[in-house]
Design a protein around this motif. Sequence first.
Motif, PDB file in Angstrom:
ATOM      1  N   GLU A 294       0.822  -1.208   0.000  1.00  0.00           N
ATOM      2  CA  GLU A 294       0.000   0.000   0.000  1.00  0.00           C
ATOM      3  C   GLU A 294       0.862   1.268   0.000  1.00  0.00           C
ATOM      4  N   SER A 295       2.059   1.192   0.613  1.00  0.00           N
ATOM      5  CA  SER A 295       2.963   2.343   0.620  1.00  0.00           C
ATOM      6  C   SER A 295       3.567   2.574  -0.761  1.00  0.00           C
ATOM      7  N   THR A 296       4.027   1.491  -1.401  1.00  0.00           N
ATOM      8  CA  THR A 296       4.633   1.653  -2.726  1.00  0.00           C
ATOM      9  C   THR A 296       3.590   2.087  -3.753  1.00  0.00           C
ATOM     10  N   LEU A 297       2.341   1.618  -3.592  1.00  0.00           N
ATOM     11  CA  LEU A 297       1.287   2.023  -4.515  1.00  0.00           C
ATOM     12  C   LEU A 297       0.965   3.509  -4.357  1.00  0.00           C
ATOM     13  N   LEU A 298       0.848   3.968  -3.116  1.00  0.00           N
ATOM     14  CA  LEU A 298       0.566   5.384  -2.888  1.00  0.00           C
ATOM     15  C   LEU A 298       1.698   6.251  -3.416  1.00  0.00           C
ATOM     16  N   ALA A 299       2.947   5.834  -3.180  1.00  0.00           N
ATOM     17  CA  ALA A 299       4.089   6.597  -3.680  1.00  0.00           C
ATOM     18  C   ALA A 299       4.073   6.673  -5.204  1.00  0.00           C
ATOM     19  N   SER A 300       3.732   5.572  -5.863  1.00  0.00           N
ATOM     20  CA  SER A 300       3.703   5.545  -7.329  1.00  0.00           C
ATOM     21  C   SER A 300       2.581   6.426  -7.875  1.00  0.00           C
ATOM     22  N   ARG A 301       1.428   6.370  -7.234  1.00  0.00           N
ATOM     23  CA  ARG A 301       0.294   7.164  -7.725  1.00  0.00           C
ATOM     24  C   ARG A 301       0.528   8.659  -7.567  1.00  0.00           C
TER      25      ARG A 301
ATOM     26  N   ASP B 103       3.461  10.166  -7.498  1.00  0.00           N
ATOM     27  CA  ASP B 103       4.663  10.590  -8.217  1.00  0.00           C
ATOM     28  C   ASP B 103       4.414  10.421  -9.714  1.00  0.00           C
ATOM     29  N   PHE B 104       4.449   9.194 -10.173  1.00  0.00           N
ATOM     30  CA  PHE B 104       4.351   8.933 -11.606  1.00  0.00           C
ATOM     31  C   PHE B 104       2.918   9.044 -12.119  1.00  0.00           C
ATOM     32  N   GLY B 105       1.974   8.605 -11.297  1.00  0.00           N
ATOM     33  CA  GLY B 105       0.584   8.788 -11.678  1.00  0.00           C
ATOM     34  C   GLY B 105       0.234  10.259 -11.799  1.00  0.00           C
ATOM     35  N   ALA B 106       0.731  11.047 -10.872  1.00  0.00           N
ATOM     36  CA  ALA B 106       0.496  12.490 -10.938  1.00  0.00           C
ATOM     37  C   ALA B 106       1.143  13.090 -12.181  1.00  0.00           C
ATOM     38  N   ALA B 107       2.359  12.641 -12.490  1.00  0.00           N
ATOM     39  CA  ALA B 107       3.058  13.176 -13.661  1.00  0.00           C
ATOM     40  C   ALA B 107       2.319  12.859 -14.954  1.00  0.00           C
ATOM     41  N   LEU B 108       1.718  11.681 -15.032  1.00  0.00           N
ATOM     42  CA  LEU B 108       0.984  11.304 -16.246  1.00  0.00           C
ATOM     43  C   LEU B 108      -0.212  12.213 -16.502  1.00  0.00           C
ATOM     44  N   ALA B 109      -0.687  12.893 -15.469  1.00  0.00           N
ATOM     45  CA  ALA B 109      -1.824  13.810 -15.630  1.00  0.00           C
ATOM     46  C   ALA B 109      -1.393  15.195 -16.097  1.00  0.00           C
TER      47      ALA B 109
ATOM     48  N   TYR C   9       8.740  12.215 -18.549  1.00  0.00           N
ATOM     49  CA  TYR C   9       9.366  11.847 -17.271  1.00  0.00           C
ATOM     50  C   TYR C   9       9.119  10.376 -16.949  1.00  0.00           C
ATOM     51  N   VAL C  10       7.884   9.930 -17.106  1.00  0.00           N
ATOM     52  CA  VAL C  10       7.553   8.544 -16.802  1.00  0.00           C
ATOM     53  C   VAL C  10       8.247   7.599 -17.779  1.00  0.00           C
ATOM     54  N   ALA C  11       8.343   7.989 -19.050  1.00  0.00           N
ATOM     55  CA  ALA C  11       9.041   7.149 -20.030  1.00  0.00           C
ATOM     56  C   ALA C  11      10.494   6.939 -19.617  1.00  0.00           C
ATOM     57  N   GLY C  12      11.160   8.013 -19.204  1.00  0.00           N
ATOM     58  CA  GLY C  12      12.552   7.894 -18.764  1.00  0.00           C
ATOM     59  C   GLY C  12      12.676   7.007 -17.540  1.00  0.00           C
ATOM     60  N   TRP C  13      11.732   7.152 -16.615  1.00  0.00           N
ATOM     61  CA  TRP C  13      11.736   6.330 -15.392  1.00  0.00           C
ATOM     62  C   TRP C  13      11.590   4.850 -15.747  1.00  0.00           C
ATOM     63  N   GLU C  14      10.697   4.548 -16.676  1.00  0.00           N
ATOM     64  CA  GLU C  14      10.471   3.150 -17.022  1.00  0.00           C
ATOM     65  C   GLU C  14      11.651   2.556 -17.782  1.00  0.00           C
ATOM     66  N   VAL C  15      12.288   3.352 -18.638  1.00  0.00           N
ATOM     67  CA  VAL C  15      13.503   2.878 -19.310  1.00  0.00           C
ATOM     68  C   VAL C  15      14.565   2.524 -18.275  1.00  0.00           C
TER      69      VAL C  15
ATOM     70  N   THR D 196      10.800   3.729  -4.480  1.00  0.00           N
ATOM     71  CA  THR D 196       9.886   3.970  -5.598  1.00  0.00           C
ATOM     72  C   THR D 196      10.147   3.036  -6.772  1.00  0.00           C
ATOM     73  N   HIS D 197      11.337   2.419  -6.810  1.00  0.00           N
ATOM     74  CA  HIS D 197      11.626   1.439  -7.866  1.00  0.00           C
ATOM     75  C   HIS D 197      10.955   0.093  -7.601  1.00  0.00           C
ATOM     76  N   LYS D 198      10.646  -0.191  -6.347  1.00  0.00           N
ATOM     77  CA  LYS D 198      10.248  -1.554  -5.963  1.00  0.00           C
ATOM     78  C   LYS D 198       9.091  -2.130  -6.774  1.00  0.00           C
ATOM     79  N   PRO D 199       7.954  -1.441  -6.931  1.00  0.00           N
ATOM     80  CA  PRO D 199       6.859  -2.087  -7.669  1.00  0.00           C
ATOM     81  C   PRO D 199       7.209  -2.375  -9.123  1.00  0.00           C
ATOM     82  N   TRP D 200       7.997  -1.519  -9.740  1.00  0.00           N
ATOM     83  CA  TRP D 200       8.417  -1.770 -11.117  1.00  0.00           C
ATOM     84  C   TRP D 200       9.310  -3.013 -11.190  1.00  0.00           C
ATOM     85  N   LEU D 201      10.282  -3.102 -10.290  1.00  0.00           N
ATOM     86  CA  LEU D 201      11.209  -4.225 -10.345  1.00  0.00           C
ATOM     87  C   LEU D 201      10.552  -5.527  -9.927  1.00  0.00           C
TER      88      LEU D 201
END
Length: 357
Positions: free
Chosen positions: A272-279, A281-287, A298-304, A332-337
């Motif tokens: 729940e912590s990693t999800l909130l952090a992602s939403r 940070d990156f979720g906010a940026a996507l908006a 920004y999100v594209a660079g993060w995902e690369v 913040t990398h954890k859910p992606w990895l």
Amino acid sequence: MLKRLLLCQLLLLVAMPAVAQTSARLPALNVPDAAPATRILVLGTVHLRGAPKGFKVDSLNPVIDRLAVFQPTVITVESTSGEMCDLMARHPAVYDPVDVKEHYCRDASHARTAAGLDLTAALAEMRHSLSHWPDHPTASQRRRLAAVFLAAGDSTSATVQWLQLAVPERRAGDGLDNELVAALDRLATGTNSENYQIAARLAARLGLQRVFPVDDHANDGIDVGDQEAYGKAVSAQWAIAAPRRKTMDDEQDALLKRGEMLSLYRLINRPESTLLASRTDFGAALADPSLEHYGQRYVAGWEVRNLIIAANIRIASGATPGARVLAIIGATHKPWLDGLLGQMQGVQIVDAEQVLR
């Protein structure tokens, strides 16, 4: 009319296999018990360089104790390899030299002079030494390998060797001069960094010879356009989302100030912590509503970056099926990895919450 209806049905039938093909995901291919699974624990961490004044590294001992029970055979850290630093240095038009020096790469020129090695020679000697490493190395061999690691741009692995020396043997010689000895002493005991105070200490405790730097900044070459406008656009989206994460951020800050590190690591590794952090940070940026789509860049660079980090973790462990891998990385990398590595064949993702209990 009937012909048109039949034609539509035929086109639908022809299209269906293509839809199924593009949406299919690769299933697990490994045969049970045919080969040992590689178990990967992605440990989300705070960046300890931002720890408050008076922070005591011994407060990390309960975290290290629980990680030791996992008994990792491979440890990776969020740092940049000597090869990547060399690449960035040779392309200043792509990688800002000031940014590289201040944030990603330690100056290894003095270590190379002291050891009598350039980067290429240091990497070659490092690989040869590790492949012929004795069960009971001498102090001289450890000092030399520490010097080689420093010359190769891997100060964390140099610290792993340094910590396994008896205190009287932590002295100049074998490619280390007094300046490098002082630097290693600072890294081992006086540097607030999870790379040294968790990864290196744990690796030395377990008798490992090195850690693996897996960070990557090739994504820094993604064109974001106007840097100032880009920064303002992304920061504006973060500010909008900030109230949603204030309670979590305040709790993290309080635990860090009190030195309750085990509780802090338990908190930041909860789903729940990693999800909130992602939403927020990156979720906010996507908006980001800008016409230049800065947030999406920004999100594209993060995902690369995460794709390459996942590949580097796989490289570090791929030669030893059945390895127990500890990947220490910003939370913040954890859910992606977890997601990327969990798709790999013969890989099992370890629940960080269970390890930290």
